[in-house]
Design an enzyme around this catalytic site. Structure first.
Site, PDB file in Angstrom:
ATOM      1  N   HIS A  17       0.833  -1.201   0.000  1.00  0.00           N
ATOM      2  CA  HIS A  17       0.000   0.000   0.000  1.00  0.00           C
ATOM      3  C   HIS A  17       0.867   1.251   0.000  1.00  0.00           C
ATOM      4  O   HIS A  17       2.095   1.163   0.010  1.00  0.00           O
ATOM      5  CB  HIS A  17      -1.023  -0.019   1.139  1.00  0.00           C
ATOM      6  CG  HIS A  17      -0.425  -0.034   2.518  1.00  0.00           C
ATOM      7  ND1 HIS A  17       0.240   1.038   3.047  1.00  0.00           N
ATOM      8  CD2 HIS A  17      -0.391  -1.000   3.465  1.00  0.00           C
ATOM      9  CE1 HIS A  17       0.653   0.749   4.271  1.00  0.00           C
ATOM     10  NE2 HIS A  17       0.288  -0.495   4.547  1.00  0.00           N
ATOM     11  N   HIS A  20       3.922   1.615   2.232  1.00  0.00           N
ATOM     12  CA  HIS A  20       5.144   0.952   1.765  1.00  0.00           C
ATOM     13  C   HIS A  20       5.787   1.761   0.640  1.00  0.00           C
ATOM     14  O   HIS A  20       7.002   1.941   0.592  1.00  0.00           O
ATOM     15  CB  HIS A  20       4.836  -0.450   1.226  1.00  0.00           C
ATOM     16  CG  HIS A  20       4.189  -1.360   2.234  1.00  0.00           C
ATOM     17  ND1 HIS A  20       3.038  -2.055   1.968  1.00  0.00           N
ATOM     18  CD2 HIS A  20       4.531  -1.661   3.510  1.00  0.00           C
ATOM     19  CE1 HIS A  20       2.704  -2.765   3.035  1.00  0.00           C
ATOM     20  NE2 HIS A  20       3.590  -2.539   3.983  1.00  0.00           N
ATOM     21  N   CYS A 125       4.035  -8.758  21.128  1.00  0.00           N
ATOM     22  CA  CYS A 125       2.975  -8.420  20.161  1.00  0.00           C
ATOM     23  C   CYS A 125       3.222  -9.210  18.882  1.00  0.00           C
ATOM     24  O   CYS A 125       4.241  -9.000  18.213  1.00  0.00           O
ATOM     25  CB  CYS A 125       2.962  -6.929  19.832  1.00  0.00           C
ATOM     26  SG  CYS A 125       1.837  -6.568  18.455  1.00  0.00           S
ATOM     27  N   CYS A 128       3.615  -6.845  15.711  1.00  0.00           N
ATOM     28  CA  CYS A 128       4.920  -6.168  15.589  1.00  0.00           C
ATOM     29  C   CYS A 128       6.042  -7.200  15.544  1.00  0.00           C
ATOM     30  O   CYS A 128       7.172  -6.857  15.224  1.00  0.00           O
ATOM     31  CB  CYS A 128       5.238  -5.293  16.800  1.00  0.00           C
ATOM     32  SG  CYS A 128       4.152  -3.938  17.122  1.00  0.00           S
ATOM     33  N   CYS A 143      -0.822  -3.461  22.874  1.00  0.00           N
ATOM     34  CA  CYS A 143       0.243  -2.940  22.029  1.00  0.00           C
ATOM     35  C   CYS A 143      -0.076  -1.489  21.677  1.00  0.00           C
ATOM     36  O   CYS A 143      -1.152  -1.202  21.154  1.00  0.00           O
ATOM     37  CB  CYS A 143       0.342  -3.767  20.748  1.00  0.00           C
ATOM     38  SG  CYS A 143       1.396  -2.983  19.506  1.00  0.00           S
ATOM     39  N   HIS A 146      -0.650  -1.414  17.674  1.00  0.00           N
ATOM     40  CA  HIS A 146      -1.776  -2.120  17.071  1.00  0.00           C
ATOM     41  C   HIS A 146      -3.039  -2.135  17.928  1.00  0.00           C
ATOM     42  O   HIS A 146      -4.105  -2.534  17.460  1.00  0.00           O
ATOM     43  CB  HIS A 146      -1.372  -3.562  16.736  1.00  0.00           C
ATOM     44  CG  HIS A 146      -0.344  -3.639  15.641  1.00  0.00           C
ATOM     45  ND1 HIS A 146       0.997  -3.784  15.890  1.00  0.00           N
ATOM     46  CD2 HIS A 146      -0.471  -3.535  14.296  1.00  0.00           C
ATOM     47  CE1 HIS A 146       1.653  -3.786  14.746  1.00  0.00           C
ATOM     48  NE2 HIS A 146       0.803  -3.633  13.764  1.00  0.00           N
ATOM     49  N   LYS A 294      -3.619   6.116  10.936  1.00  0.00           N
ATOM     50  CA  LYS A 294      -2.519   5.508  10.191  1.00  0.00           C
ATOM     51  C   LYS A 294      -3.091   4.562   9.138  1.00  0.00           C
ATOM     52  O   LYS A 294      -4.002   3.792   9.406  1.00  0.00           O
ATOM     53  CB  LYS A 294      -1.619   4.714  11.147  1.00  0.00           C
ATOM     54  CG  LYS A 294      -0.453   4.057  10.413  1.00  0.00           C
ATOM     55  CD  LYS A 294       0.273   3.038  11.279  1.00  0.00           C
ATOM     56  CE  LYS A 294       1.243   2.251  10.422  1.00  0.00           C
ATOM     57  NZ  LYS A 294       1.507   0.908  10.899  1.00  0.00           N
ATOM     58  N   LYS A 297      -2.622  -2.132   6.852  1.00  0.00           N
ATOM     59  CA  LYS A 297      -3.406  -3.267   6.389  1.00  0.00           C
ATOM     60  C   LYS A 297      -4.357  -3.746   7.478  1.00  0.00           C
ATOM     61  O   LYS A 297      -5.456  -4.176   7.201  1.00  0.00           O
ATOM     62  CB  LYS A 297      -2.499  -4.386   5.895  1.00  0.00           C
ATOM     63  CG  LYS A 297      -1.437  -4.806   6.869  1.00  0.00           C
ATOM     64  CD  LYS A 297      -0.264  -5.458   6.175  1.00  0.00           C
ATOM     65  CE  LYS A 297       0.866  -5.651   7.192  1.00  0.00           C
ATOM     66  NZ  LYS A 297       2.164  -5.632   6.658  1.00  0.00           N
TER      67      LYS A 297
END
Ligand code: MSP
Length: 509
Positions: A17, A20, A125, A128, A143, A146, A294, A297
């Site tokens: 995405h 990246h 996590c 991560c 986390c 996340h 943010k 995905k």
């Protein structure tokens, strides 16, 4: 001179995405710029294929991890050409050459006395793939990145003696205050170090999808060590016929802020443990946000870079992301914003400046660039520009460097308005002015536009090449950023670099 620049290697458990793409574009700007400076550039990107997240997605889909990574890695590799990324190699951590090199490297670290066996007890996590320290745990043992519940892990692991590098790391940060940029990230990493370093797991025995620990085959290396080592291992096999390990070390890393700890604490410590030089610089980007959140995905709010590029072209998307979001900070991106900048800055400011400059030379001088002096004000505005931009790029000020150049785009546009070449042309016809006045304006414009083409090339690779071709000056060497260094003699036809109709259809996502 050898120059190596890297992106993070991407997890392959989902599709690529814009988040990246962002790291890839930043690293590509640096790679292209250094090629222009005459450096022997090795630009590395790739995929991070081991670890729990990949194993979990494969299990959910009922396929093997290898099948999953073989299916997904090509999607990341395909992102490169679409973004006009000029990466020299695409490393995959499931490559046997990488795996062997990881085993050799970490065995050396063990032989150097920095590895021991112990019991890990703490919070982890899985998204991560990170063992969290007390300062990294959010409320309710979740986390902070996340928002998911952390897992209590207790397992027999091999450990890396990170704590042994407390002093050396503090010294590194003291000696080289700008080895991590921006400063805010450097301070964050230093605060983490000053909080006291604890040893970290080097291996896992609860999972099997990874690089086997050669001295204890029940274990695989913890995925982050395996991943970080790509920056080193790929130098060995990334360029056919040469080993770049010596000539291209140390590298410059471009990363996102969520992987700061690994790159600015774990990684230099591991390199110290192997007796190697730490990276030249770590440049840390913020997050691209969509509606304030943010893009990721796991949240499902991703913008498809492929769709954006299809509509506006790769140059426009590269330009937009680096202009809209100051590198190092978080910032919101949208199709609407992309469209606005495309129209106002690319089509109007730069595209139109280039088109009208060339068109006026064709109209008033039959396409021949007058042999005349350069306007002194414009010459002064471009004086030292190439050096200033190079310095900003070296310091990781990617967006500021673009703004430094854009100030000259605006300056040249003002110059056109101030001098009004069309009025000079009329006056010249009526013998009310000598041809010299218009000659100076046209020469200055064409030379300014040419220098801008060289300066902007890292951000706008395709359109600047089209422009420089129309000027008959395709040379991209950085020395060409000096005004007067490569004046074209004739100009050819130039179709609009950023056609307005591209922005007319509605948002595609
Ligand atoms: N595999 C690790 C990196 C290992 S490097 C030795 C990883 N992969 S990732 O695919 O999850 O993320 C890759 C990079 O993309 C990270 O630098 C991350 O910060 C960046 N981004 C992911 N989402 C992002 C945004 N929304 N905005 C900007 N960058 C973001 O982490």
């Amino acid at each position: 001179m050898g120059y190596s620049v890297t992106t993070p290697i991407f997890y392959v458990n989902a599709a690529p995405h814009l988040g990246h793409a962002y790291s890839t574009i930043v690293a590509d700007v640096l790679a292209r710029h250094h090629r222009q400076r005459g450096d022997d550039v090795f630009f590395l990107t790739g995929t991070d294929e081991h670890g729990e997240p990949v194993a979990n997605v494969a299990a959910e889909r009922g396929i093997t991890p290898q099948e999953l990574v073989d299916e997904n890695a090509p999607r990341f590799e395909a992102m490169g050409p679409v973004l006009e990324s000029s990466n020299d190699f695409f490393v995959r951590t499931s490559d046997p050459r990488h795996k062997t090199a990881v085993q050799e490297f970490l065995t050396q670290v063990k032989d150097n006395g920095y590895v021991y066996e112990g019991q890990y007890e703490g919070w982890y996590c899985p998204k991560c793939a990170d063992f969290k320290t007390d300062q990294e745990i959010a409320e309710g043992n979740t986390c902070p990145i996340h928002g998911i519940a952390l897992i209590r892990e207790s397992e027999n692991n091999w450990f890396f003696k990170l704590s042994a590098f407390q002093e050396q790391l503090e010294q590194l940060y003291a000696d080289r205050p700008d080895w991590v940029v921006p400063q805010s990230r450097r301070n964050e990493a230093l605060a983490f170090i000053k909080g006291g370093l604890q040893d970290v797991s080097l291996s896992r025995n609860a999972i099997t999808w990874g690089v086997e620990v050669p001295w204890d085959p029940e274990h695989v290396f913890y995925v982050w060590w395996d991943a970080l080592l790509n920056y080193r291992t790929a130098l060995k096999f990334g360029r056919e016929g040469s080993d770049l390990t010596e000539s291209h070390w140390p590298p410059t890393h471009v990363i996102g802020k969520d992987i700061l700890k690994f790159h600015t604490i774990y990684w230099p410590a591991l390199l110290m443990a192997a007796g190697l030089e730490v990276p030249k610089r770590v440049m840390v980007g913020g997050f691209l946000l969509v509606d304030g959140a943010k893009m990721s995905k796991s949240k499902g709010n991703v913008l498809d870079p492929f769709a954006a590029i299809e509509q506006f072209g790769a140059d426009a998307v590269r330009f937009y992301l680096l202009r809209e979001v100051a590198f190092g900070q978080d910032g919101s991106v949208s199709f609407e914003g992309l469209k606005l900048r495309y129209e106002s800055e690319l089509a109007n400011d730069f595209g139109n400046l280039a088109s009208r400059s060339l068109a006026m030379v064709r109209r008033y001088r039959d396409g021949r660039v007058p042999d005349a002096a350069l306007d002194p004000e414009i010459a002064a505005a471009f004086d030292g520009l190439g050096d200033a931009v190079a310095r900003q790029l070296d310091e990781g000020q990617i967006s500021q460097a673009l703004e430094t150049i854009w100030e000259r785009v605006r300056r040249l546009n003002r110059f056109v308005e101030e001098r009004a070449p069309w009025t000079l042309a009329k006056a010249e016809k009526n013998d009310a002015a000598s041809p010299e006045a218009l000659d100076v304006v046209l020469h200055t414009l064409v030379e300014g536009v040419r220098a801008l083409g060289v300066l902007l090339h890292p951000w706008l690779p395709t359109s600047t090449e089209t422009l420089l071709d129309a000027l008959g000056c395709p040379d991209l060497a950085w020395s060409g950023t000096t005004l007067g260094s490569g004046t074209p003699t004739t100009v050819g036809e130039l179709a609009p670099l950023f056609p307005k109709d591209r922005a007319e259809s509605s948002a595609t996502a």
